[in-house]
Design an enzyme around this catalytic site. Structure first.
Site, PDB file in Angstrom:
ATOM      1  N   HIS A   1       0.847  -1.203   0.000  1.00  0.00           N
ATOM      2  CA  HIS A   1       0.000   0.000   0.000  1.00  0.00           C
ATOM      3  C   HIS A   1       0.886   1.258   0.000  1.00  0.00           C
ATOM      4  O   HIS A   1       0.626   2.206  -0.738  1.00  0.00           O
ATOM      5  CB  HIS A   1      -0.899   0.030   1.249  1.00  0.00           C
ATOM      6  CG  HIS A   1      -1.957  -1.034   1.273  1.00  0.00           C
ATOM      7  ND1 HIS A   1      -2.170  -1.853   2.349  1.00  0.00           N
ATOM      8  CD2 HIS A   1      -2.884  -1.395   0.345  1.00  0.00           C
ATOM      9  CE1 HIS A   1      -3.170  -2.683   2.095  1.00  0.00           C
ATOM     10  NE2 HIS A   1      -3.616  -2.437   0.881  1.00  0.00           N
TER      11      HIS A   1
ATOM     12  N   LYS B   1     -17.646  -6.667   7.227  1.00  0.00           N
ATOM     13  CA  LYS B   1     -16.484  -7.517   7.469  1.00  0.00           C
ATOM     14  C   LYS B   1     -16.163  -7.504   8.954  1.00  0.00           C
ATOM     15  O   LYS B   1     -16.627  -6.639   9.683  1.00  0.00           O
ATOM     16  CB  LYS B   1     -15.287  -6.985   6.684  1.00  0.00           C
ATOM     17  CG  LYS B   1     -15.370  -7.259   5.197  1.00  0.00           C
ATOM     18  CD  LYS B   1     -14.082  -6.834   4.538  1.00  0.00           C
ATOM     19  CE  LYS B   1     -14.156  -6.919   3.039  1.00  0.00           C
ATOM     20  NZ  LYS B   1     -12.980  -6.324   2.394  1.00  0.00           N
TER      21      LYS B   1
ATOM     22  N   SER C   1      -3.052  -7.841   2.600  1.00  0.00           N
ATOM     23  CA  SER C   1      -3.403  -7.666   4.014  1.00  0.00           C
ATOM     24  C   SER C   1      -3.883  -8.991   4.604  1.00  0.00           C
ATOM     25  O   SER C   1      -3.592  -9.318   5.753  1.00  0.00           O
ATOM     26  CB  SER C   1      -4.515  -6.627   4.162  1.00  0.00           C
ATOM     27  OG  SER C   1      -4.062  -5.374   3.740  1.00  0.00           O
TER      28      SER C   1
END
Ligand code: PNS
Length: 189
Positions: free
Chosen positions: A19, A43, A130
């Site tokens: 990122h 989530k 991630s």
């Protein structure tokens, strides 16, 4: 000349070196770049939105034209609200492309004036996600070369808390088992 403001939306749970690489590249081609953390209640995130925002703010403090924000709802509506003309997304491998293309075309359908710009992070981050970072950290693996030091530290703190809770749980279970065995023993005698 027209100034271009872009948003870089994502979950960033947690933010990774990939990122950061993309933010650096984006900061070079856009006049302003807003890293926008989605507060997605569907989530079950590892880090709260506030934590993710703080980590990203610390990671990007060296970039004059990069800010961090959070948003809920549609990305296109958020882009409109902050006056962005472009959405930045990273493509690591061809496997990302199908999903990213679908999202970009849907966003274009919803907001025709908003352009999606795909950039590739450095090849050394092409396998990094991630999700894998979370998995490796949860299983006690070394994540030092995958995320910035402050994120690694936060992950370790999270895992220590999780391990402490599971250790407390199992000692509570042991105690309960012990009591049960003791009670059974007394009942037999
Ligand atoms: O880091 P991620 O999880 O790949 O990011 C996905 C994200 C946040 C860019 C995408 O889920 C998104 O834009 N969500 C906001 C809701 C929305 O606009 N959905 C329609 C997408 S076409």
């Amino acid at each position: 000349m027209k100034r271009v403001k872009a948003i870089y939306p994502g979950s960033f749970d947690p933010p990774t070196n990939g990122h950061l690489d993309l933010i650096e590249r984006g900061s070079k081609i856009f006049d302003e770049l807003v890293v926008a953390v989605l507060g997605n209640p569907e989530k079950d995130p590892l880090f709260s939105v506030a934590d993710r925002r703080k980590m990203l703010e610390a990671m990007t403090e060296g970039f004059d034209n990069v800010t961090v924000d959070t948003f809920d709802g549609l990305t296109v509506e958020y882009a409109l609200r902050v006056g962005a003309g472009a959405v930045l997304r990273g493509i690591r491998a061809i496997s990302d492309y199908e999903y990213e293309l679908q999202m970009a075309l849907m966003n274009r359908k919803l907001q025709p004036g908003l352009e999606t710009v795909f950039m590739m992070p450095a090849e050394k981050y092409s396998y990094l996600s991630s999700r894998l970072v979370r998995e490796i950290a949860q299983l006690g693996g070394n994540i030092d070369c995958l995320v910035p030091p402050l994120v690694a530290q936060k992950l370790r703190e999270k895992m220590d808390i999780a391990h402490k809770f599971s250790a407390d749980d199992s000692s509570r279970r042991d105690t309960q088992d012990g009591m049960t065995t003791e009670r059974k023993r007394k009942r037999k005698s």
